[in-house]
Design an enzyme around this catalytic site. Structure first.
Site, PDB file in Angstrom:
ATOM      1  N   SER A  81      22.365  74.442   0.629  1.00 23.38           N
ATOM      2  CA  SER A  81      23.355  73.966   1.605  1.00 23.38           C
ATOM      3  C   SER A  81      24.799  74.255   1.197  1.00 23.38           C
ATOM      4  O   SER A  81      25.695  74.187   2.031  1.00 23.38           O
ATOM      5  CB  SER A  81      23.158  72.483   1.919  1.00 23.38           C
ATOM      6  OG  SER A  81      23.606  71.673   0.878  1.00 23.38           O
ATOM      7  N   THR A  88      20.885  68.747   0.595  1.00 23.82           N
ATOM      8  CA  THR A  88      21.610  67.473   0.670  1.00 23.82           C
ATOM      9  C   THR A  88      23.106  67.599   0.372  1.00 23.82           C
ATOM     10  O   THR A  88      23.878  66.724   0.739  1.00 23.82           O
ATOM     11  CB  THR A  88      20.988  66.429  -0.288  1.00 23.82           C
ATOM     12  OG1 THR A  88      21.081  66.929  -1.621  1.00 23.82           O
ATOM     13  CG2 THR A  88      19.550  66.132   0.077  1.00 23.82           C
ATOM     14  N   ASP A  89      23.517  68.691  -0.290  1.00 27.53           N
ATOM     15  CA  ASP A  89      24.929  68.776  -0.709  1.00 27.53           C
ATOM     16  C   ASP A  89      25.903  68.775   0.470  1.00 27.53           C
ATOM     17  O   ASP A  89      26.992  68.205   0.373  1.00 27.53           O
ATOM     18  CB  ASP A  89      25.154  70.019  -1.577  1.00 27.53           C
ATOM     19  CG  ASP A  89      24.536  69.875  -2.966  1.00 27.53           C
ATOM     20  OD1 ASP A  89      24.120  68.761  -3.328  1.00 27.53           O
ATOM     21  OD2 ASP A  89      24.462  70.890  -3.690  1.00 27.53           O
ATOM     22  N   THR A 117      16.895  71.832  -1.266  1.00 24.61           N
ATOM     23  CA  THR A 117      15.893  71.430  -2.266  1.00 24.61           C
ATOM     24  C   THR A 117      14.549  71.082  -1.634  1.00 24.61           C
ATOM     25  O   THR A 117      13.502  71.339  -2.223  1.00 24.61           O
ATOM     26  CB  THR A 117      16.437  70.233  -3.082  1.00 24.61           C
ATOM     27  OG1 THR A 117      17.595  70.677  -3.774  1.00 24.61           O
ATOM     28  CG2 THR A 117      15.441  69.713  -4.097  1.00 24.61           C
TER      29      THR A 117
HETATM   30  N1  ASP Z   1      21.855  72.077  -3.976  1.00 22.39           N
HETATM   31  C1  ASP Z   1      20.865  71.600  -3.031  1.00 22.39           C
HETATM   32  C2  ASP Z   1      21.322  71.967  -1.630  1.00 22.39           C
HETATM   33  O1  ASP Z   1      22.151  71.295  -1.069  1.00 22.39           O
HETATM   34  C3  ASP Z   1      20.722  70.132  -3.149  1.00 22.39           C
HETATM   35  C4  ASP Z   1      19.663  69.521  -2.278  1.00 22.39           C
HETATM   36  O2  ASP Z   1      19.180  70.068  -1.308  1.00 22.39           O
HETATM   37  O3  ASP Z   1      19.265  68.360  -2.570  1.00 22.39           O
HETATM   38  O4  ASP Z   1      20.841  72.925  -1.088  1.00 22.39           O
END
Ligand code: ASP
Length: 323
Positions: free
Chosen positions: A52, A85-86, A12
């Site tokens: 991610s 973040t995932d 993200t």
């Molecule tokens: N779905 C996103 C990822 O992990 C979530 C994020 O980056 O906050 O790529």
């Protein structure tokens, strides 16, 4: 002057939103962000551009090899990795397990994409760069910096689907804080056991226990491809009595079975002495792993198997709460 290498992998923090949906960009907007600090020379490098969820342990190995090269060839004084973040906690912990921590290595991400109101990406990126440039940040293992907090990769976890304050360290708390002008640490990290692998074995799985979990799940896992299983057990590490027999069959087949707790706080610990209780499971040969969550214990077990450890050494490595 500190030289900081920023390795971008996607997530993200590198995406943009339109009409309430968030999408990957061809060009990472962080590369245009103005980071002005006369004491820092920032070098950006895009090594992956993936959400991610698409990051695999093989991608983690690619990131690890790039980080190790930068450290070995003294390319920089600190490294920042931007990541979705995932699965950020898994990549961070993988690096923590496999790289000797001689310079700061800091992961960060964002909960709001680059053009959303209240976007946290550039701010988190800046906090991570300042942390990576801090003398105190080395020797503390791989760090995760989000929302003004500094966490150890070993115990941090994503706790909220959307809130910017999502990364927390249950039971132990963060290692430090990013203040307006300074980085402050108030905890040290107990030592590290580095396992410098160059390839990854497959066949290491994670199963979450629940009331009424059928024994067939464990029976299906009992096959030659299976090298190890982590179970997120109930409470301090207990299981329904029905699955005891198939778990014994796995152990008899020299498949390592590791127990962590599915609880958010606390450590897995054998306490209950009845069929399926922790003491019964430990007696059977289940290895209790303290303090790690399921996804991190699974990665650690995969690293141990890939490093060629024998079952006795794997058990010791998995049991040891601090490495
Ligand atoms: N779905 C996103 C990822 O992990 C979530 C994020 O980056 O906050 O790529």
């Amino acid at each position: 002057m500190k030289k900081i290498l920023a390795l971008h992998t996607g997530g993200t923090i590198s995406m943009s939103a339109s009409n309430d949906t968030v999408k990957t960009n061809e060009q990472n907007p962080l590369l245009d962000s103005q980071f002005i600090n006369e004491n820092i020379d920032l070098v950006n490098e895009v090594i992956l551009n993936k959400p991610s969820e698409h990051i695999t342990p093989d991608d983690m190995l690619i990131i690890k090899k790039r980080v190790k090269k930068a450290i070995d060839e003294k390319e920089c004084d600190g490294i920042v990795i931007t990541h979705g973040t995932d699965t950020l906690e898994e990549t961070a912990y993988f690096l923590d397990l496999t790289i000797e921590n001689t310079i700061p290595v800091v992961l960060t991400g964002a909960m709001r994409s680059s053009n959303e109101l209240g976007s946290d990406g550039v701010y988190n990126f800046q906090s991570a760069i300042l942390t990576a440039a801090s003398d105190e940040a080395s020797g503390k293992g791989v760090l995760v910096v989000m929302n003004d907090e500094i966490h150890t990769a070993r115990f941090v976890t994503k706790t909220h689907t959307t809130n910017v304050n999502t990364f927390r360290t249950p039971t132990f708390g963060p290692l430090g804080i990013v203040y307006k002008r300074d980085i402050r640490f108030f905890q040290a990290l107990i030592n590290q056991h580095v396992c410098d692998i160059d390839h990854l074995e497959k066949g290491v799985y994670l199963i979450k226990a629940y009331a009424g979990i059928p024994k067939e799940i464990f029976e299906i896992m009992n096959r030659p491809e299976t090298k190890g299983i982590v179970i997120e057990g109930l409470g301090a590490g207990n299981l329904p009595v029905e699955v005891v027999e198939p778990i014994q069959a796995l152990i008899d087949n020299d498949i390592t079975v590791v127990m962590v707790s599915r609880c958010y706080n606390g450590l897995a610990e054998p306490i209950y002495d009845y069929a399926g209780g922790g003491i019964d499971l430990e007696r059977m040969g289940v290895v209790f792993c303290q303090g790690l969550n399921g996804q991190k214990a699974r990665l650690k077990l995969q690293v141990a198997v890939s490093g060629g450890m024998n079952s006795k050494d794997i058990a010791k490595y998995m049991r040891d709460a601090v490495s």
